[in-house]
Every structure is written in C-alpha cells, then in structure tokens.
Motif scaffolding. Structure first.
Motif, short mmCIF file in Angstrom:
data_model
loop_
_atom_site.label_atom_id
_atom_site.label_comp_id
_atom_site.label_asym_id
_atom_site.label_seq_id
_atom_site.Cartn_x
_atom_site.Cartn_y
_atom_site.Cartn_z
N VAL A 63 7.92 0.56 11.65
CA VAL A 63 7.78 -0.86 11.94
C VAL A 63 8.10 -1.12 13.40
O VAL A 63 9.23 -0.92 13.84
CB VAL A 63 8.69 -1.71 11.04
CG1 VAL A 63 8.52 -3.19 11.37
CG2 VAL A 63 8.36 -1.46 9.56
N GLY A 81 2.57 3.32 12.70
CA GLY A 81 2.98 1.96 12.44
C GLY A 81 1.78 1.04 12.51
O GLY A 81 0.65 1.46 12.81
N ARG A 82 2.02 -0.24 12.25
CA ARG A 82 0.93 -1.21 12.25
C ARG A 82 0.71 -1.86 13.61
O ARG A 82 -0.26 -2.60 13.80
CB ARG A 82 1.19 -2.29 11.20
CG ARG A 82 1.13 -1.76 9.78
CD ARG A 82 1.12 -2.86 8.76
NE ARG A 82 0.91 -2.35 7.42
CZ ARG A 82 0.68 -3.10 6.35
NH1 ARG A 82 0.66 -4.42 6.48
NH2 ARG A 82 0.50 -2.56 5.17
N GLN A 90 9.78 4.91 0.62
CA GLN A 90 8.51 4.48 1.23
C GLN A 90 8.50 4.86 2.71
O GLN A 90 9.39 4.49 3.46
CB GLN A 90 8.36 2.97 1.09
CG GLN A 90 7.07 2.42 1.65
CD GLN A 90 6.99 0.91 1.53
OE1 GLN A 90 7.94 0.26 1.07
NE2 GLN A 90 5.89 0.35 1.94
N VAL A 127 2.39 9.76 10.62
CA VAL A 127 2.53 8.40 10.14
C VAL A 127 2.41 7.45 11.32
O VAL A 127 3.06 7.65 12.35
CB VAL A 127 3.89 8.18 9.44
CG1 VAL A 127 4.05 6.73 9.01
CG2 VAL A 127 4.04 9.11 8.24
N ALA A 170 11.99 3.65 11.82
CA ALA A 170 11.38 4.47 10.78
C ALA A 170 12.20 4.44 9.49
O ALA A 170 13.43 4.33 9.53
CB ALA A 170 11.24 5.91 11.26
N SER A 171 11.50 4.55 8.39
CA SER A 171 12.14 4.72 7.09
C SER A 171 11.30 5.68 6.25
O SER A 171 10.07 5.78 6.44
CB SER A 171 12.30 3.38 6.37
OG SER A 171 11.06 2.74 6.20
N GLN A 185 7.50 4.49 6.34
CA GLN A 185 7.12 3.32 7.10
C GLN A 185 7.63 3.39 8.54
O GLN A 185 8.75 3.83 8.79
CB GLN A 185 7.71 2.07 6.43
CG GLN A 185 7.09 0.75 6.81
CD GLN A 185 7.62 -0.40 5.96
OE1 GLN A 185 8.59 -0.25 5.23
NE2 GLN A 185 6.99 -1.54 6.07
N CYS A 207 10.65 0.75 17.49
CA CYS A 207 9.96 1.23 16.29
C CYS A 207 11.00 1.87 15.40
O CYS A 207 11.61 2.87 15.78
CB CYS A 207 8.87 2.22 16.66
SG CYS A 207 8.19 3.13 15.26
#
Length: 113
Positions: A5, A104-105, A1, A102, A24-25, A3, A22
């Motif tokens: 964060v 993050g939120r 996934q 991509v 990452a994955s 992501q 931050c």
C-alpha cells in the motif's frame, strides 16, 4: 493477504519535496528486493529506484541526486524521498516487491509548475 500500500502522493509545487511510503503485509519484507516505478499519462511504466535486502541502492540515471530510496524493515516500509521535483515527475508511483512479484496500486504525484 499479500499487499503493498503506497501513500504520500499529492500535489506539490515544482522545486518542492515529497516522501512516498509503501507498507507491505503478507510477505517477508526483509527478504524482498523493493522497487519504485512510475507511469506518466500516456507513457509506459518506468523504473525509478531499487533497494536490495542489504540496503544497496540504484536509480534511474536521470533521477540520481534528486530521489532517494530507503527501507525500514522493522516497519515493513520502503520510502521514496523526492526533492526538487519537476513537472515531468508527475506520474502514478508504484511500489514493487520483485522477490515476491507483488505490485502496489500506486499513489498519484502531481507537480505544479
């Protein structure tokens, strides 16, 4: 996934410091150019800082000298060190892996005067 964060946001007094992270994955972090953006209430999202895969950095001109972006490829993490923060730094801060596109939120930063 895939992501990103963000963490480290919160409330801080003007003149203080804060470090955002931050992690990452799901992406090859070392191959990604990483960015920080921010969005203040009622305003458009704006560029804050960028760090390339070889560690070169650049900043929004008005933030240069107060903000520092760095990365740790072993931890899949990019950081934003914020010093001498001002009330106008209040915003949601977003991490962006531009090579992979991509976002993050976000993490909220509130600077108290």
């Amino acid at each position: 996934q895939v992501q990103l964060v963000e963490s480290g946001g919160g409330s801080v007094q003007a003149g203080g410091s804060l470090r955002l992270s931050c992690t990452a994955s799901g992406i090859t972090f070392a191959d990604n150019v990483m960015n920080w953006y921010r969005q203040a209430p009622g305003k458009q999202r704006e560029f804050v800082a960028i760090i390339t895969t070889d560690g070169s950095t650049n900043y929004q001109t008005s933030l240069r000298g107060r903000f520092t972006i760095s990365r740790d490829n072993a931890k899949n993490t990019v950081y934003l060190e914020m010093k001498n923060v001002k009330p106008e730094d209040t915003a949601t801060y977003y991490c962006y892996a531009s090579t992979t596109d991509v976002w993050g939120r976000g993490t909220q930063v509130s600077v108290l005067s």
